[in-house]
Scaffold this motif. Structure first.
Motif, PDB file in Angstrom:
ATOM      1  N   GLN A 187      35.953  33.602  24.604  1.00  8.92           N
ATOM      2  CA  GLN A 187      36.402  33.586  23.220  1.00  8.92           C
ATOM      3  C   GLN A 187      37.743  34.301  23.129  1.00  8.92           C
ATOM      4  O   GLN A 187      37.866  35.480  23.428  1.00  8.92           O
ATOM      5  CB  GLN A 187      35.381  34.290  22.324  1.00  8.92           C
ATOM      6  N   GLY A 188      38.769  33.592  22.773  1.00  6.15           N
ATOM      7  CA  GLY A 188      40.091  34.168  22.637  1.00  6.15           C
ATOM      8  C   GLY A 188      40.975  34.015  23.852  1.00  6.15           C
ATOM      9  O   GLY A 188      42.179  34.225  23.781  1.00  6.15           O
ATOM     10  N   ARG A 189      40.357  33.667  25.001  1.00  6.05           N
ATOM     11  CA  ARG A 189      41.111  33.442  26.257  1.00  6.05           C
ATOM     12  C   ARG A 189      42.009  34.623  26.604  1.00  6.05           C
ATOM     13  O   ARG A 189      43.164  34.474  26.991  1.00  6.05           O
ATOM     14  CB  ARG A 189      41.947  32.163  26.177  1.00  6.05           C
ATOM     15  N   LEU A 190      41.442  35.833  26.507  1.00  5.18           N
ATOM     16  CA  LEU A 190      42.185  37.035  26.871  1.00  5.18           C
ATOM     17  C   LEU A 190      42.060  37.303  28.361  1.00  5.18           C
ATOM     18  O   LEU A 190      40.987  37.110  28.942  1.00  5.18           O
ATOM     19  CB  LEU A 190      41.649  38.250  26.108  1.00  5.18           C
ATOM     20  N   GLU A 191      43.128  37.775  28.965  1.00 10.01           N
ATOM     21  CA  GLU A 191      43.060  38.166  30.368  1.00 10.01           C
ATOM     22  C   GLU A 191      42.541  39.607  30.438  1.00 10.01           C
ATOM     23  O   GLU A 191      43.125  40.516  29.849  1.00 10.01           O
ATOM     24  CB  GLU A 191      44.438  38.071  31.023  1.00 10.01           C
ATOM     25  N   VAL A 192      41.452  39.789  31.146  1.00 15.24           N
ATOM     26  CA  VAL A 192      40.803  41.100  31.207  1.00 15.24           C
ATOM     27  C   VAL A 192      40.440  41.432  32.652  1.00 15.24           C
ATOM     28  O   VAL A 192      40.520  40.580  33.544  1.00 15.24           O
ATOM     29  CB  VAL A 192      39.530  41.144  30.326  1.00 15.24           C
ATOM     30  N   ALA A 193      40.031  42.678  32.872  1.00 17.90           N
ATOM     31  CA  ALA A 193      39.610  43.121  34.193  1.00 17.90           C
ATOM     32  C   ALA A 193      38.406  44.042  34.043  1.00 17.90           C
ATOM     33  O   ALA A 193      38.153  44.594  32.960  1.00 17.90           O
ATOM     34  CB  ALA A 193      40.749  43.849  34.905  1.00 17.90           C
ATOM     35  N   ILE A 194      37.655  44.214  35.118  1.00 19.41           N
ATOM     36  CA  ILE A 194      36.534  45.144  35.115  1.00 19.41           C
ATOM     37  C   ILE A 194      37.077  46.570  35.183  1.00 19.41           C
ATOM     38  O   ILE A 194      37.952  46.869  35.988  1.00 19.41           O
ATOM     39  CB  ILE A 194      35.597  44.868  36.304  1.00 19.41           C
ATOM     40  N   HIS A 195      36.574  47.444  34.343  1.00 12.98           N
ATOM     41  CA  HIS A 195      37.059  48.821  34.314  1.00 12.98           C
ATOM     42  C   HIS A 195      36.773  49.510  35.654  1.00 12.98           C
ATOM     43  O   HIS A 195      35.697  49.302  36.244  1.00 12.98           O
ATOM     44  CB  HIS A 195      36.370  49.598  33.182  1.00 12.98           C
ATOM     45  N   PRO A 196      37.720  50.307  36.157  1.00 16.35           N
ATOM     46  CA  PRO A 196      37.528  50.973  37.457  1.00 16.35           C
ATOM     47  C   PRO A 196      36.279  51.845  37.531  1.00 16.35           C
ATOM     48  O   PRO A 196      35.752  52.078  38.626  1.00 16.35           O
ATOM     49  CB  PRO A 196      38.798  51.832  37.589  1.00 16.35           C
ATOM     50  N   SER A 197      35.795  52.343  36.401  1.00 13.85           N
ATOM     51  CA  SER A 197      34.605  53.200  36.405  1.00 13.85           C
ATOM     52  C   SER A 197      33.305  52.418  36.512  1.00 13.85           C
ATOM     53  O   SER A 197      32.231  53.005  36.697  1.00 13.85           O
ATOM     54  CB  SER A 197      34.571  54.057  35.132  1.00 13.85           C
ATOM     55  N   SER A 198      33.376  51.094  36.412  1.00  8.82           N
ATOM     56  CA  SER A 198      32.171  50.266  36.463  1.00  8.82           C
ATOM     57  C   SER A 198      31.524  50.318  37.841  1.00  8.82           C
ATOM     58  O   SER A 198      32.213  50.384  38.866  1.00  8.82           O
ATOM     59  CB  SER A 198      32.507  48.813  36.113  1.00  8.82           C
TER      60      SER A 198
END
Length: 227
Positions: A187-198
């Motif tokens: 939804q929204g086609r945003l470029e995201v990444a997994i947070h380093p703390s995950s």
């Protein structure tokens, strides 16, 4: 102050997708039976949906914990001098399904410990946050009992919980792109990444749901579950 019209439209659209409200032919909005049930809970609407789904999937006891843990902040505590020790302590609870199931396992260990404060100190967990989660869980559980929902689990694995999370967070889905480590929201086609703390930051699952987005140098997903 008058609410922003764009934000209002976005919120209404989100509630429509969750099945909480519906538009009548005249254009006005009507709350659905699902929406009426959701208003019983002092929660983010998506978390209320997770509870409704869990009641049907017979995994409500676990989902009560998940919702409570997602309603508090700063579960983990550490500083630069003890980061390595903290990471080692946290790794005992890590679950391959992601952060949300990891929170569930942390709460279980906290709740079964004889000394809650010592457990948190030894494992670099925020005692105040876990105590708050415990109170929130009790409050929500009472509402579920008032609704005559069974608060027990059927089965011991987390698959039912993951299915319910996928349903509740279906507006917050991200898919892995052809470039490793980069995701795009559905939804929204945003470029995201997994947070380093995950706990799955070193993994590249093809599809995840997330509870929140945090914008720093990048747009990071936090509190993830692999679907």
């Amino acid at each position: 102050e008058k609410p922003d019209p764009v934000q209002m439209d976005s919120a209404i659209a989100s509630l429509e997708r969750l099945g909480a409200v519906e538009k009548l032919p005249c254009g006005s909005l009507k709350m659905t039976k699902r929406g009426e049930t959701m208003t019983r809970f002092p929660l983010d609407p998506k978390l209320s949906i997770a509870l409704l789904a869990a009641a049907k999937m017979e995994c409500l006891d676990d989902m009560l914990t998940v919702v409570a843990m997602l309603s508090v902040e700063n579960i983990f505590i550490s500083n630069e001098t003890d980061r390595e020790q903290a990471n080692k302590a946290w790794s005992k609870f890590f679950n391959g399904s992601g952060d949300i199931i990891t929170y569930l396992q942390i709460y279980r260990a906290f709740n079964s410990s004889q000394n809650h404060r010592r457990f948190c100190q030894e494992n670099y967990i925020n005692f105040r946050s876990l105590s708050m989660a415990h109170r929130i869980r009790d409050q929500i559980r009472k509402i579920c009992i008032e609704l005559h929902w069974s608060t027990t689990n059927k089965g011991t694995d987390f698959n039912r919980v993951r299915i319910c999370l996928a349903f509740a967070l279906r507006q917050q889905v991200a898919m892995l792109t052809s470039e490793r480590g980069k995701y795009v929201t559905m939804q929204g086609r945003l470029e995201v990444a997994i947070h380093p703390s995950s706990c799955i930051s070193n993994v590249a699952p093809s599809c995840v749901v997330y509870h929140e987005l945090v914008k720093t140098t990048k747009c990071y997903m936090r509190s993830l579950c692999i679907v």
